[in-house]
Scaffold this motif. Structure first.
Motif, mmCIF file in Angstrom:
data_model
loop_
_atom_site.group_PDB
_atom_site.id
_atom_site.type_symbol
_atom_site.label_atom_id
_atom_site.label_comp_id
_atom_site.label_asym_id
_atom_site.label_seq_id
_atom_site.Cartn_x
_atom_site.Cartn_y
_atom_site.Cartn_z
ATOM 1 N N LYS A 68 -5.164 3.896 -5.745
ATOM 2 C CA LYS A 68 -6.431 3.296 -5.301
ATOM 3 C C LYS A 68 -6.354 2.915 -3.832
ATOM 4 C CE LYS A 68 -9.997 2.848 -5.325
ATOM 5 N NZ LYS A 68 -11.205 3.480 -5.825
ATOM 6 N N MET A 69 -5.262 2.274 -3.430
ATOM 7 C CA MET A 69 -5.128 1.875 -2.033
ATOM 8 C C MET A 69 -5.070 3.088 -1.105
ATOM 9 S SD MET A 69 -2.781 -1.560 -1.794
ATOM 10 C CE MET A 69 -1.352 -1.016 -2.727
ATOM 11 N N LYS A 70 -4.382 4.136 -1.526
ATOM 12 C CA LYS A 70 -4.258 5.319 -0.670
ATOM 13 C C LYS A 70 -5.573 6.071 -0.521
ATOM 14 C CE LYS A 70 0.682 6.209 -1.250
ATOM 15 N NZ LYS A 70 1.718 7.163 -1.732
ATOM 16 N N SER A 71 -6.469 5.920 -1.484
ATOM 17 C CA SER A 71 -7.749 6.647 -1.437
ATOM 18 C C SER A 71 -8.899 5.796 -0.907
ATOM 19 C CB SER A 71 -8.104 7.166 -2.832
ATOM 20 O OG SER A 71 -8.340 6.081 -3.726
ATOM 21 N N SER A 72 -8.629 4.535 -0.574
ATOM 22 C CA SER A 72 -9.697 3.618 -0.159
ATOM 23 C C SER A 72 -9.666 3.399 1.352
ATOM 24 C CB SER A 72 -9.539 2.263 -0.857
ATOM 25 O OG SER A 72 -9.655 2.402 -2.252
ATOM 26 N N GLN A 73 -10.822 3.116 1.903
ATOM 27 C CA GLN A 73 -10.915 2.751 3.307
ATOM 28 C C GLN A 73 -10.261 1.384 3.521
ATOM 29 O OE1 GLN A 73 -15.046 2.949 4.423
ATOM 30 N NE2 GLN A 73 -15.067 5.186 4.502
ATOM 31 N N ALA A 74 -9.871 1.126 4.755
ATOM 32 C CA ALA A 74 -9.204 -0.132 5.083
ATOM 33 C C ALA A 74 -10.049 -1.321 4.639
ATOM 34 C CB ALA A 74 -8.940 -0.202 6.583
ATOM 35 N N GLY A 75 -9.377 -2.363 4.179
ATOM 36 C CA GLY A 75 -10.074 -3.583 3.804
ATOM 37 C C GLY A 75 -10.168 -3.833 2.315
ATOM 38 N N PHE A 76 -9.624 -2.928 1.482
ATOM 39 C CA PHE A 76 -9.609 -3.145 0.035
ATOM 40 C C PHE A 76 -8.765 -4.382 -0.255
ATOM 41 C CE2 PHE A 76 -8.387 -2.404 -4.367
ATOM 42 C CZ PHE A 76 -9.576 -1.937 -4.916
ATOM 43 N N GLN A 77 -9.173 -5.183 -1.268
ATOM 44 C CA GLN A 77 -8.500 -6.449 -1.547
ATOM 45 C C GLN A 77 -7.946 -6.493 -2.974
ATOM 46 O OE1 GLN A 77 -10.358 -10.076 0.545
ATOM 47 N NE2 GLN A 77 -12.099 -8.919 -0.198
ATOM 48 N N ILE A 78 -6.751 -7.078 -3.096
ATOM 49 C CA ILE A 78 -6.098 -7.240 -4.392
ATOM 50 C C ILE A 78 -5.519 -8.647 -4.457
ATOM 51 C CG2 ILE A 78 -4.274 -6.420 -5.941
ATOM 52 C CD1 ILE A 78 -4.407 -3.740 -4.346
ATOM 53 N N VAL A 79 -5.779 -9.337 -5.575
ATOM 54 C CA VAL A 79 -5.176 -10.639 -5.848
ATOM 55 C C VAL A 79 -4.448 -10.551 -7.181
ATOM 56 C CG1 VAL A 79 -5.616 -13.064 -6.397
ATOM 57 C CG2 VAL A 79 -6.852 -11.973 -4.512
ATOM 58 N N ILE A 80 -3.181 -10.957 -7.190
ATOM 59 C CA ILE A 80 -2.381 -10.971 -8.412
ATOM 60 C C ILE A 80 -1.811 -12.372 -8.577
ATOM 61 C CG2 ILE A 80 -0.426 -9.977 -9.659
ATOM 62 C CD1 ILE A 80 -0.730 -7.455 -7.955
ATOM 63 N N LYS B 260 2.980 -4.311 -1.452
ATOM 64 C CA LYS B 260 2.778 -4.949 -0.150
ATOM 65 C C LYS B 260 2.961 -3.950 0.989
ATOM 66 C CE LYS B 260 4.193 -9.638 -1.486
ATOM 67 N NZ LYS B 260 5.227 -10.686 -1.277
ATOM 68 N N ARG B 261 3.959 -3.090 0.883
ATOM 69 C CA ARG B 261 4.200 -2.101 1.942
ATOM 70 C C ARG B 261 3.038 -1.116 2.047
ATOM 71 N NH1 ARG B 261 9.529 -2.351 -0.201
ATOM 72 N NH2 ARG B 261 9.163 -0.475 -1.454
ATOM 73 N N VAL B 262 2.559 -0.642 0.901
ATOM 74 C CA VAL B 262 1.422 0.289 0.919
ATOM 75 C C VAL B 262 0.194 -0.379 1.516
ATOM 76 C CG1 VAL B 262 -0.132 1.679 -0.495
ATOM 77 C CG2 VAL B 262 2.303 1.599 -1.052
ATOM 78 N N ALA B 263 -0.051 -1.633 1.139
ATOM 79 C CA ALA B 263 -1.209 -2.365 1.663
ATOM 80 C C ALA B 263 -1.126 -2.504 3.183
ATOM 81 C CB ALA B 263 -1.303 -3.733 1.008
ATOM 82 N N ARG B 264 0.058 -2.810 3.700
ATOM 83 C CA ARG B 264 0.203 -2.935 5.154
ATOM 84 C C ARG B 264 -0.073 -1.611 5.852
ATOM 85 N NH1 ARG B 264 4.667 -6.317 3.866
ATOM 86 N NH2 ARG B 264 6.092 -4.545 4.087
ATOM 87 N N ARG B 265 0.488 -0.534 5.316
ATOM 88 C CA ARG B 265 0.304 0.770 5.952
ATOM 89 C C ARG B 265 -1.150 1.207 5.936
ATOM 90 N NH1 ARG B 265 5.235 2.301 3.166
ATOM 91 N NH2 ARG B 265 3.970 3.376 1.596
ATOM 92 N N ARG B 266 -1.853 0.889 4.858
ATOM 93 C CA ARG B 266 -3.241 1.343 4.699
ATOM 94 C C ARG B 266 -4.258 0.302 5.189
ATOM 95 N NH1 ARG B 266 -3.801 6.841 3.353
ATOM 96 N NH2 ARG B 266 -1.751 7.433 2.552
#
Length: 465
Positions: free
Chosen positions: A294-306, A333-339
């Motif tokens: 999901k993160m790799k296919s989404s535009q910047a700014g997608f949000q996740i709370v766990i 976390k690493r994927v989120a930073r990169r994307r």
């Protein structure tokens, strides 16, 4: 409130058993409110109470403090006995997991005889007819075929807490009078046609576990005393879906049921802006992969709370889940930073005397997608719950003519959960928690406050010794 989801997530035969009507439905927050709701509804029972669970304790108190004023019996088994004494047509059926020996010290050793000998119309069975190494983990209740509860809560020691989750609560003690830590969990309630579906699932499980004993439940005549009842936070929906996990076994099914796994992955991949997860663990490779995709296919700014517990409850849990959970969380976390996405991973805590941190144990099993979809149940975000253990989830989706009302209900539930976890008091702060835009950034600022309840969960290699 816009509806960003053109296609339905729920698909019977793929990620759910079916979609059934409801007259009223919603979420109950934490043990105090659920046990009180069960107690009040059971008082009205006339014919049947059926209960499926992973664990039970005969002496756990259902109502405490002011809630127990006027109550003649507050312990679980004593309460059931008193109901059967007063109501000659009432029968109680309890189906529990026949636990593994590693849980021996956490269980009542003579539970079968304790419950079965309590009253001639209380029937207790251990369920051992499941796949090898699996557990019966479904947690649901049906009363008189009119109201049902389903979610992550068992009726046992160590689960009761109120929504304040204070570090010290004199009512938060087990049946032996021993205090335990703050504990967060969730349960759902339902009236209407879906209740009959849950009764059928219980009858099937009872038949399988007893080697063929058929249960028949009498139809209730007269007025439905539960019609229109509401607890906790109502969801203004007209339908709810049931999803299951059940492994292939010699006793029950020849093909595995993995509806909950597909439900989670389908819902995650449908997300447009936001994913919110509360769970006891995070070790499911399928769910991890879906979030990465999901993160790799989404535009910047997608949000996740766990939201997770600060640490696993036992040494065994640390060994089995700690290392893989931390690896997955660090990878996310690493994927989120990169994307250029935002991910926040937290645990709530109160402060005990002397400034000592008192973490709240997270036992809830919930996922919210945008303001469109919510699933809640017994399934952890683990490989076991996605493929081995017998699990039950219920889900709501904002579709059809009532989509806007359902979306508002789901947003309200998310806001209530974050209000509980952050300890927010002012209306301005609660209103801010109800906004999705830049929510993770806001929660990060909340976690920076020394006096706040919300804390960052730092994923690291656990010291299992």
């Amino acid at each position: 409130m816009k509806n960003m989801h053109a296609d339905s997530i729920l698909k019977p035969g793929r990620n759910c058993l079916g979609i059934s009507g409801v007259d009223s439905t919603g979420i109950i927050f934490d043990g105090r409110d659920y046990y009180r709701a069960f107690y009040e509804c059971a008082l009205r029972a006339e014919r049947t109470i059926i209960i499926s669970g992973w664990q039970f304790d005969s002496n756990v108190k259902l109502v405490r403090g002011a809630d127990a004023d006027g109550a003649s019996a507050t312990g679980f088994l004593d309460f059931l006995k008193s109901l059967c004494d007063k109501k000659p047509d009432l029968k109680v059926y309890i189906l529990a997991w026949d636990y593994h020996l590693i849980f021996f010290m956490e269980r009542e050793w003579t539970q079968n005889s304790t419950f079965s000998s309590a009253h001639e119309r209380i029937f207790f069975r251990f369920d051992h007819r499941h796949a090898f190494a699996a557990s019966q983990h479904q947690k649901f209740v049906v009363i008189d075929g009119h109201i049902a509860f389903a979610g992550g809560m068992d009726i046992c020691d160590g689960r009761w807490d109120d929504r304040s989750h204070t570090a010290d609560n004199p009512l938060r003690v087990d049946s032996g009078g021993r205090a335990y830590g703050a504990y967060h969990d969730l349960q759902s309630y339902h009236t209407g046609p879906v209740v009959a579906k849950l009764m059928e699932l219980f009858k099937k499980s009872w038949k399988d576990s007893t080697g063929g004993e058929e249960l028949t439940f009498p139809a209730m005549a007269g007025e439905d005393v539960f019609h229109g009842v509401e607890f906790g936070s109502p969801i203004h929906a007209k339908a709810v879906a049931i999803s299951r996990t059940q492994a292939r076994s010699l006793f029950r099914i020849k093909r595995p049921v993995r509806e909950i796994r597909r439900l989670y992955t389908d819902a995650i991949l449908s997300a447009k802006e936001f994913i919110y997860i509360e769970n006891q663990y995070f070790t499911s490779y399928a769910i991890y992969r879906a979030i990465v995709r999901k993160m790799k296919s989404s535009q910047a700014g997608f949000q996740i709370v766990i939201v997770l517990p600060k640490k696993e409850g036992t040494l065994l849990e640390r060994i089995h889940t700690g290392i893989s959970q931390n690896r997955m969380l660090n990878s996310l976390k690493r994927v989120a930073r990169r994307r250029r996405h935002r991910i926040g991973i937290y645990y709530p805590a109160s402060v005990a005397k002397g400034g000592v941190e008192a973490p709240v144990y997270i036992h809830s099993k919930l996922m919210l997608i945008d303001e469109h979809f919510l699933t809640l149940g017994s399934a952890n975000t683990t490989n076991r719950s996605m493929g081995l253990d017998t699990e039950l989830n219920v889900s709501w989706e904002a579709t059809g003519d009532g989509a806007r009302a359902i979306s508002r209900s789901l947003l309200n539930i998310r806001t209530e959960l974050l209000t509980e976890h952050t300890g927010a008091h002012s209306q301005a702060e609660i209103k801010r928690l109800g906004k999705t835009k830049d929510l993770v950034a806001h929660l990060e600022s909340v976690a920076d406050r020394p006096s706040g309840k919300l804390r960052r969960l730092k994923a690291k290699r656990p010291n299992i010794l």
